[in-house]
Structure formats: structure tokens, C-alpha cells
Design a protein around this motif. Structure first.
Motif, short mmCIF file in Angstrom:
data_model
loop_
_atom_site.label_atom_id
_atom_site.label_comp_id
_atom_site.label_asym_id
_atom_site.label_seq_id
_atom_site.Cartn_x
_atom_site.Cartn_y
_atom_site.Cartn_z
N GLU A 58 0.87 -1.18 0.00
CA GLU A 58 0.00 0.00 0.00
C GLU A 58 0.90 1.23 0.00
OE1 GLU A 58 -3.82 -1.98 2.25
OE2 GLU A 58 -2.51 -0.65 3.37
N LYS A 59 0.75 2.12 0.98
CA LYS A 59 1.60 3.32 1.00
C LYS A 59 2.78 3.13 1.95
CE LYS A 59 -2.10 6.47 -0.22
NZ LYS A 59 -2.94 7.61 0.20
N ILE A 60 3.09 1.90 2.26
CA ILE A 60 4.21 1.60 3.14
C ILE A 60 5.23 0.82 2.32
CG2 ILE A 60 4.92 0.42 5.25
CD1 ILE A 60 2.05 0.73 6.26
N SER A 61 6.46 1.30 2.30
CA SER A 61 7.51 0.62 1.56
C SER A 61 8.76 0.57 2.42
CB SER A 61 7.79 1.32 0.24
OG SER A 61 8.25 2.64 0.47
N ALA A 62 9.74 -0.22 1.99
CA ALA A 62 10.97 -0.35 2.77
C ALA A 62 12.13 -0.63 1.85
CB ALA A 62 10.82 -1.47 3.79
N SER A 63 13.31 -0.30 2.34
CA SER A 63 14.54 -0.58 1.62
C SER A 63 15.51 -1.28 2.55
CB SER A 63 15.15 0.72 1.09
OG SER A 63 15.51 1.56 2.17
N PHE A 64 16.51 -1.92 1.95
CA PHE A 64 17.49 -2.67 2.74
C PHE A 64 18.86 -2.44 2.10
CE2 PHE A 64 19.81 -5.48 5.08
CZ PHE A 64 19.85 -6.82 4.72
N ASN A 65 19.74 -1.78 2.83
CA ASN A 65 21.10 -1.55 2.37
C ASN A 65 22.00 -2.54 3.12
OD1 ASN A 65 23.76 -0.61 2.06
ND2 ASN A 65 23.03 1.47 1.68
N GLU A 66 22.35 -3.62 2.43
CA GLU A 66 23.11 -4.68 3.11
C GLU A 66 24.53 -4.26 3.46
OE1 GLU A 66 24.42 -7.85 -0.02
OE2 GLU A 66 22.54 -6.93 -0.65
N LYS A 67 25.09 -3.33 2.69
CA LYS A 67 26.45 -2.88 2.98
C LYS A 67 26.51 -2.11 4.28
CE LYS A 67 28.11 -2.75 -1.80
NZ LYS A 67 28.62 -1.90 -2.90
#
Lengths: 111, 113
Positions: free
Chosen positions: A58-67
Motif C-alpha cells: 500500500e503506501k508503506i515501503s521499505a529498503s534494505f542496504n546490506e552494505k
């Protein structure tokens, strides 16, 4: 060692945006995000696997920076129903399947 | 929908009592977990199980034990309850493999007096 979430608490007006961060000192394989409303069980929102993938719900998103061993949860045009405490859960190794949770971020949305 | 059911919503026990917290899931999940939730500390893993009769210690196992005799049931045991075990206890389950989130029960709020 638990991941660290920031901020610990945030208060918004309906329609405003929020970002919740989750940082770990250990290398991560995956990050989960959950929302818990007062007096209820935590509810699974999404999982991000190693690879820097961004996901949305929906209007919720996420990111993942593994470094950087960091994940961020983005809530856009917040709604009253978004109020609650958000937890990130981190998985350190593929197949470990056990999560270490952060201390939580309390989000309050006011009309 | 997967359901994780915890037998008691609220429980009050005396110091030194042996306490059993029960958790049942209805979707044939291999993985089951017990967490305790305290203000400012988030959720901390006590024990988990990947299969029947298998158990592994989490981050704070001291003073607790577990039992998993059937796939659907995972019990948390406080051998001799103490006041510092007053907390909210959450059970969760998940399928094996990657990409699956946990399903949590509604929790048991245990008070040890």
C-alpha cells in the motif's frame, strides 16, 4: 545483539510522511517489519532479503542496504490506521529463521 | 488465515510456582518461537523450535524451558517463577524457508507476585 531503531517515537498529522530506521552492527541476511497496535499481536508487514531490494505494501515501503546493515521503512501520506509500534526483526544468516527484534518505534498519527 | 492461539490472556502466579504457557498453531508450521516483550526492550527470543522434540536456546533462556511433543503445540515453562519474569509473552510460528514472516499469538500477560 539487538538492532537499533530510530526514532524511538514520532508524532505526525494525518497525511504526513514518516521514516523509521533499523541499524545493525552485524551483517544481515534479511529484515522483517511488523506493526503492533496497542493490546494486539504484532502483524507482519514485509520482508526484505539480502540484495538491496525495495518492497511496497500500500503506501508503506521499505529498503534494505546490506552494505550498511540498515533498513528503512517509509510511510507516505500516513493514515490514522498506521498508528502503532513498528518493529524491525533481523535475520543474520540464511536459514537461521530466528529473528532478533529492535526495541520498537511508536508512531502516533493525529487527525 | 494462520491462527496462533495462546491459552491465557492474563495470568497471575506466585513466586516459586511452576508456570506453563501454552501455544497452538493450526497451519502445520515447522517453526515456533517464544518471545518476551518488555517496554523499551522490544521482543527478546527465549526459545525456538524447528521441529517436534527439537528446541534451541534463544537470547534469554535462563529460568525457562520448553516442550514440543506435537507439531502444533509449543509450551513455555517457568520452572520457578520469579518477579523479574513478569512480562508479556508472545508465541509465533512460521513455515520453513526464506521469505516468510511470523504469525504471532495475542500474547499472555504474566504477573508474578
Amino acid at each position: 545483539q539487538q538492532p537499533v531503531q530510530s526514532p524511538q517515537a514520532v508524532i505526525l498529522r494525518e497525511g504526513e510522511d514518516a521514516v523509521i530506521n533499523c541499524s545493525s552492527s552485524k551483517a544481515l541476511y534479511s529484515v522483517h517489519w511488523y506493526r503492533q497496535k496497542h493490546g494486539e499481536a504484532p502483524v507482519f508487514l514485509m520482508i526484505l532479503l539480502k540484495g538491496g531490494e525495495q518492497k511496497g505494501h500500500e503506501k508503506i515501503s521499505a529498503s534494505f542496504n546490506e552494505k550498511k546493515q540498515q533498513s528503512s521503512l517509509y510511510l507516505t501520506a500516513s493514515q490514522l490506521s498506521y498508528s502503532g509500534t513498528y518493529f524491525c526483526g533481523t535475520e543474520r544468516a540464511q536459514g537461521a529463521q530466528k529473528l532478533v527484534f529492535g526495541q520498537g518505534t511508536r508512531l502516533t498519527i493525529n487527525p | 488465515d494462520v491462527k496462533v492461539t495462546q491459552s491465557s490472556r492474563y495470568l497471575v502466579k506466585r513466586t516459586g510456582e511452576k508456570v506453563f504457557l501454552e501455544c497452538v498453531q493450526d497451519m502445520d508450521h515447522e517453526n515456533m518461537f517464544w518471545y518476551r516483550q518488555d517496554p523499551g526492550l522490544g521482543l527478546r527470543l527465549i526459545y525456538f523450535s524447528y521441529d517436534v522434540k527439537m528446541k534451541e536456546k534463544g537470547d534469554i533462556p535462563e529460568g525457562y524451558s520448553v516442550s514440543r511433543e506435537k507439531k502444533e503445540r509449543f509450551s513455555l515453562i517457568l520452572e520457578s517463577a520469579s518477579t523479574n519474569q513478569t512480562s508479556m509473552y508472545l508465541c509465533a510460528s512460521s513455515p520453513p524457508g526464506m521469505g516468510y514472516g511470523y504469525t504471532f499469538g495475542s500474547g499472555t500477560r504474566l504477573t508474578v507476585v
